[in-house]
Design a protein around this motif. Structure first.
Motif, mmCIF file in Angstrom:
data_model
loop_
_atom_site.group_PDB
_atom_site.id
_atom_site.type_symbol
_atom_site.label_atom_id
_atom_site.label_comp_id
_atom_site.label_asym_id
_atom_site.label_seq_id
_atom_site.Cartn_x
_atom_site.Cartn_y
_atom_site.Cartn_z
ATOM 1 N N GLY A 144 -29.092 8.717 49.139
ATOM 2 C CA GLY A 144 -28.850 9.968 48.458
ATOM 3 C C GLY A 144 -29.041 9.872 46.955
ATOM 4 N N SER A 145 -28.710 10.973 46.267
ATOM 5 C CA SER A 145 -28.908 11.062 44.819
ATOM 6 C C SER A 145 -27.659 11.594 44.139
ATOM 7 N N LEU A 146 -27.492 11.211 42.892
ATOM 8 C CA LEU A 146 -26.461 11.745 42.013
ATOM 9 C C LEU A 146 -27.033 11.821 40.609
ATOM 10 N N ARG A 147 -26.514 12.745 39.812
ATOM 11 C CA ARG A 147 -26.867 12.793 38.404
ATOM 12 C C ARG A 147 -25.601 12.713 37.580
ATOM 13 N N LEU A 148 -25.543 11.686 36.763
ATOM 14 C CA LEU A 148 -24.432 11.522 35.836
ATOM 15 C C LEU A 148 -24.768 12.167 34.500
ATOM 16 N N SER A 149 -23.753 12.702 33.864
ATOM 17 C CA SER A 149 -23.902 13.277 32.533
ATOM 18 C C SER A 149 -22.901 12.625 31.590
ATOM 19 N N ASP B 52 -33.701 -4.329 36.067
ATOM 20 C CA ASP B 52 -34.659 -4.499 37.165
ATOM 21 C C ASP B 52 -34.138 -3.906 38.472
ATOM 22 N N SER B 53 -32.838 -3.969 38.651
ATOM 23 C CA SER B 53 -32.238 -3.513 39.909
ATOM 24 C C SER B 53 -32.321 -2.003 40.108
ATOM 25 N N VAL B 54 -32.602 -1.259 39.034
ATOM 26 C CA VAL B 54 -32.638 0.200 39.158
ATOM 27 C C VAL B 54 -34.000 0.795 38.808
ATOM 28 N N LYS B 55 -34.927 -0.019 38.365
ATOM 29 C CA LYS B 55 -36.261 0.495 38.006
ATOM 30 C C LYS B 55 -36.900 1.200 39.192
ATOM 31 N N GLY B 56 -37.471 2.358 38.900
ATOM 32 C CA GLY B 56 -38.114 3.128 39.949
ATOM 33 C C GLY B 56 -37.172 4.026 40.736
ATOM 34 N N ARG B 57 -35.859 3.830 40.555
ATOM 35 C CA ARG B 57 -34.878 4.660 41.262
ATOM 36 C C ARG B 57 -34.042 5.506 40.302
ATOM 37 N N GLN C 62 -30.211 10.098 36.206
ATOM 38 C CA GLN C 62 -30.583 10.564 37.537
ATOM 39 C C GLN C 62 -30.733 9.348 38.433
ATOM 40 N N MET C 63 -29.953 9.309 39.490
ATOM 41 C CA MET C 63 -29.940 8.156 40.390
ATOM 42 C C MET C 63 -30.425 8.599 41.762
ATOM 43 N N ASN C 64 -31.545 8.062 42.174
ATOM 44 C CA ASN C 64 -32.126 8.375 43.480
ATOM 45 C C ASN C 64 -32.133 7.130 44.354
ATOM 46 N N SER C 65 -32.328 7.332 45.633
ATOM 47 C CA SER C 65 -32.394 6.222 46.599
ATOM 48 C C SER C 65 -31.230 5.261 46.407
ATOM 49 N N GLY D 62 -17.368 5.682 26.885
ATOM 50 C CA GLY D 62 -16.611 6.666 27.632
ATOM 51 C C GLY D 62 -15.611 5.994 28.556
ATOM 52 N N GLN D 63 -14.863 6.818 29.283
ATOM 53 C CA GLN D 63 -13.832 6.295 30.177
ATOM 54 C C GLN D 63 -14.381 5.857 31.527
ATOM 55 N N GLY D 64 -15.575 6.273 31.850
ATOM 56 C CA GLY D 64 -16.193 5.870 33.104
ATOM 57 C C GLY D 64 -16.065 6.909 34.198
ATOM 58 N N THR D 65 -17.007 6.874 35.124
ATOM 59 C CA THR D 65 -16.980 7.749 36.289
ATOM 60 C C THR D 65 -17.352 6.915 37.515
ATOM 61 N N GLN D 66 -16.609 7.112 38.588
ATOM 62 C CA GLN D 66 -16.797 6.301 39.793
ATOM 63 C C GLN D 66 -17.963 6.816 40.615
ATOM 64 N N VAL D 67 -18.824 5.896 41.010
ATOM 65 C CA VAL D 67 -19.906 6.192 41.958
ATOM 66 C C VAL D 67 -19.702 5.295 43.171
ATOM 67 N N THR D 68 -19.606 5.914 44.330
ATOM 68 C CA THR D 68 -19.427 5.168 45.562
ATOM 69 C C THR D 68 -20.542 5.538 46.532
ATOM 70 N N VAL D 69 -21.265 4.534 47.006
ATOM 71 C CA VAL D 69 -22.366 4.753 47.932
ATOM 72 C C VAL D 69 -21.990 4.128 49.272
#
Length: 123
Positions: free
Chosen positions: A16-21, A62-67, A82-85, A114-121
């Motif tokens: 899936g995808s998420l967009r952080l701001s 490197d771990s996020v290039k292209g995604r 913008q986080m895809n795949s 910032g204080q951070g935001t949790q992303v759980t996949v």
């Protein structure tokens, strides 16, 4: 001083995808670098992506290039990720960082966080 507030995190399935701001306020007029870092439980904080003010310079782990894609709206003093795949290994608290110096990979080169935001996949 610069204040940073992240938003957009959440729970998403793998693929899936998420967009952080990250909205910046305060003395933003001379901020150059804005970046994203992340920290998973039990691990050190790691670099994800960074951008110069004009957007002409971008860096990615490197771990996020292209995604993942970092972008900025200087009129709104906001940086996006913008986080895809998405993969389960992307699970972490994501932090926005800013500095008056040019973008860099090292968290020690960023003075404002910032204080951070949790992303759980989930798998």
């Amino acid at each position: 001083q610069v204040q940073l507030v992240e938003s957009g995190g959440g729970l998403v399935q793998a693929g899936g995808s998420l967009r952080l701001s990250c909205a910046a306020s305060g003395r933003t007029f001379s901020v150059d670098a804005m970046a994203w870092f992340r920290q998973a439980p039990g691990q050190e904080r790691e670099f994800v992506a960074a951008s110069s003010r004009a957007g002409g310079i971008t860096y990615y782990a490197d771990s996020v290039k292209g995604r993942f894609t970092i972008s900025r709206d200087n009129a709104k003093n906001t940086v996006y990720l913008q986080m895809n795949s998405l993969k389960p290994e992307d699970t972490a608290v994501y932090y926005c960082a800013a500095d008056y110096r040019p973008p860099n990979y090292s968290d020690s080169d960023y003075d404002y966080w910032g204080q951070g935001t949790q992303v759980t996949v989930s798998s």
